[in-house]
Design a protein around this motif. Structure first.
Motif, PDB file in Angstrom:
ATOM      1  N   THR A  38       0.846  -1.185   0.000  1.00 17.82           N
ATOM      2  CA  THR A  38       0.000   0.000   0.000  1.00 17.82           C
ATOM      3  C   THR A  38       0.888   1.244   0.000  1.00 17.82           C
ATOM      4  OG1 THR A  38      -1.642  -1.181   1.327  1.00 17.82           O
ATOM      5  CG2 THR A  38      -1.765   1.222   1.350  1.00 17.82           C
ATOM      6  N   PRO A  39       0.554   2.269  -0.772  1.00 20.58           N
ATOM      7  CA  PRO A  39       1.309   3.523  -0.670  1.00 20.58           C
ATOM      8  C   PRO A  39       1.249   4.040   0.768  1.00 20.58           C
ATOM      9  CG  PRO A  39      -0.141   3.569  -2.581  1.00 20.58           C
ATOM     10  CD  PRO A  39      -0.513   2.350  -1.777  1.00 20.58           C
ATOM     11  N   ILE A  40       2.373   4.447   1.292  1.00 22.43           N
ATOM     12  CA  ILE A  40       2.450   4.809   2.716  1.00 22.43           C
ATOM     13  C   ILE A  40       1.482   5.921   3.094  1.00 22.43           C
ATOM     14  CG2 ILE A  40       4.380   6.452   2.519  1.00 22.43           C
ATOM     15  CD1 ILE A  40       5.458   5.013   5.144  1.00 22.43           C
ATOM     16  N   GLN A  41       1.205   6.825   2.176  1.00 23.79           N
ATOM     17  CA  GLN A  41       0.289   7.926   2.500  1.00 23.79           C
ATOM     18  C   GLN A  41      -1.163   7.451   2.626  1.00 23.79           C
ATOM     19  OE1 GLN A  41       1.895   7.626  -0.400  1.00 23.79           O
ATOM     20  NE2 GLN A  41       0.560   8.158  -2.110  1.00 23.79           N
ATOM     21  N   ILE A  45       6.894   3.505  -0.516  1.00 20.41           N
ATOM     22  CA  ILE A  45       6.981   4.932  -0.790  1.00 20.41           C
ATOM     23  C   ILE A  45       6.877   5.092  -2.303  1.00 20.41           C
ATOM     24  CG2 ILE A  45       8.455   6.977  -0.675  1.00 20.41           C
ATOM     25  CD1 ILE A  45       9.835   5.547   1.779  1.00 20.41           C
ATOM     26  N   PRO A  46       5.837   5.772  -2.789  1.00 21.83           N
ATOM     27  CA  PRO A  46       5.735   5.969  -4.238  1.00 21.83           C
ATOM     28  C   PRO A  46       6.949   6.740  -4.757  1.00 21.83           C
ATOM     29  CG  PRO A  46       3.668   6.522  -3.160  1.00 21.83           C
ATOM     30  CD  PRO A  46       4.694   6.329  -2.074  1.00 21.83           C
ATOM     31  N   MET A  47       7.478   6.256  -5.856  1.00 24.30           N
ATOM     32  CA  MET A  47       8.653   6.895  -6.466  1.00 24.30           C
ATOM     33  C   MET A  47       8.312   7.252  -7.901  1.00 24.30           C
ATOM     34  SD  MET A  47      11.628   4.592  -4.712  1.00 24.30           S
ATOM     35  CE  MET A  47      12.873   5.335  -5.718  1.00 24.30           C
ATOM     36  N   TYR A  48       8.898   8.319  -8.394  1.00 23.93           N
ATOM     37  CA  TYR A  48       8.516   8.856  -9.688  1.00 23.93           C
ATOM     38  C   TYR A  48       9.608   8.771 -10.740  1.00 23.93           C
ATOM     39  CZ  TYR A  48       4.812  10.395  -6.679  1.00 23.93           C
ATOM     40  OH  TYR A  48       3.779  10.397  -5.773  1.00 23.93           O
ATOM     41  N   GLY A  49      10.792   8.380 -10.345  1.00 19.14           N
ATOM     42  CA  GLY A  49      11.902   8.275 -11.284  1.00 19.14           C
ATOM     43  C   GLY A  49      12.022   6.879 -11.859  1.00 19.14           C
ATOM     44  N   ALA A  50      13.082   6.644 -12.576  1.00 22.21           N
ATOM     45  CA  ALA A  50      13.316   5.350 -13.220  1.00 22.21           C
ATOM     46  C   ALA A  50      13.770   4.286 -12.221  1.00 22.21           C
ATOM     47  CB  ALA A  50      14.363   5.500 -14.326  1.00 22.21           C
ATOM     48  N   ASN A  51      14.435   4.697 -11.139  1.00 18.79           N
ATOM     49  CA  ASN A  51      14.933   3.754 -10.137  1.00 18.79           C
ATOM     50  C   ASN A  51      13.775   3.295  -9.253  1.00 18.79           C
ATOM     51  OD1 ASN A  51      16.488   2.287  -8.382  1.00 18.79           O
ATOM     52  ND2 ASN A  51      17.700   3.999  -7.658  1.00 18.79           N
ATOM     53  N   SER A  52      13.769   2.043  -8.862  1.00 21.35           N
ATOM     54  CA  SER A  52      12.670   1.513  -8.046  1.00 21.35           C
ATOM     55  C   SER A  52      13.032   1.364  -6.572  1.00 21.35           C
ATOM     56  CB  SER A  52      12.226   0.156  -8.596  1.00 21.35           C
ATOM     57  OG  SER A  52      13.273  -0.781  -8.455  1.00 21.35           O
TER      58      SER A  52
END
Length: 168
Positions: A105-108, A143-150
């Motif tokens: 689940t996204p932490i937020q 934690i949702p991430m927006y870049g290419a790295n996961s």
């Protein structure tokens, strides 16, 4: 009105309404461990439990990063993370793993208002939280991430998670 930086003597400590224990699954980097001690102090973590690795508390790198918080935050080592997690569950702790999975689940979006005792599990710098632990925990958050790295550094991810869990 002046906007002056506060000194350590003028900083006001906040009271927290729920307990967080930080359970480290094979986290071993001295700089990461030092940062985790510092974060644990900042977010009033009750205790850090290091599982699967021995912590060299005399490491200069750890001490520089921790800035003496290793002497303020209660911690101990445990050989078995699963036994430790079972014990915490028996003591009514809700377990939350910080790992991106197909079911996380996204932490937020995590609602933890009613939780009084929580154990936050963070994972190894290279492999994250182990599958055996993921199969045992109550919740898995990412934690949702927006870049290419996961992925991100374990100490940085811990900072974000502790902030999110304390702020909600």
């Amino acid at each position: 009105m002046d906007n002056n930086q506060l000194t350590h003597d003028h900083h006001q400590h906040k009271n927290v309404d729920h307990q967080i224990v930080l359970l480290c699954d094979h986290v071993k980097g001295p700089a990461n461990i030092g940062a985790i001690f510092r974060l644990a102090d900042a977010f009033q973590v009750s205790e850090i439990i290091f599982c699967g690795t021995s912590v060299d508390i005399t490491s200069n790198r750890l001490k520089r990063t921790a800035r003496n918080t290793q002497s303020l935050v209660r911690f101990h080592e445990s050989e078995s993370i699963l036994k430790t997690l079972d014990q915490l569950h028996a003591e009514s702790f809700t377990s939350v793993a910080l790992e991106i999975t197909t079911k996380s689940t996204p932490i937020q979006d995590f609602k933890n208002k009613d939780l009084k005792n929580m154990v936050l599990i963070i994972g190894d710098e290279n492999h994250g939280v182990s599958d055996a632990v993921l199969d045992t925990v109550h919740h898995t958050l990412h934690i949702p991430m927006y870049g290419a790295n996961s992925s991100m550094n374990v100490a940085q991810a811990t900072a974000i998670a502790l902030y999110a869990l304390r702020a909600s």
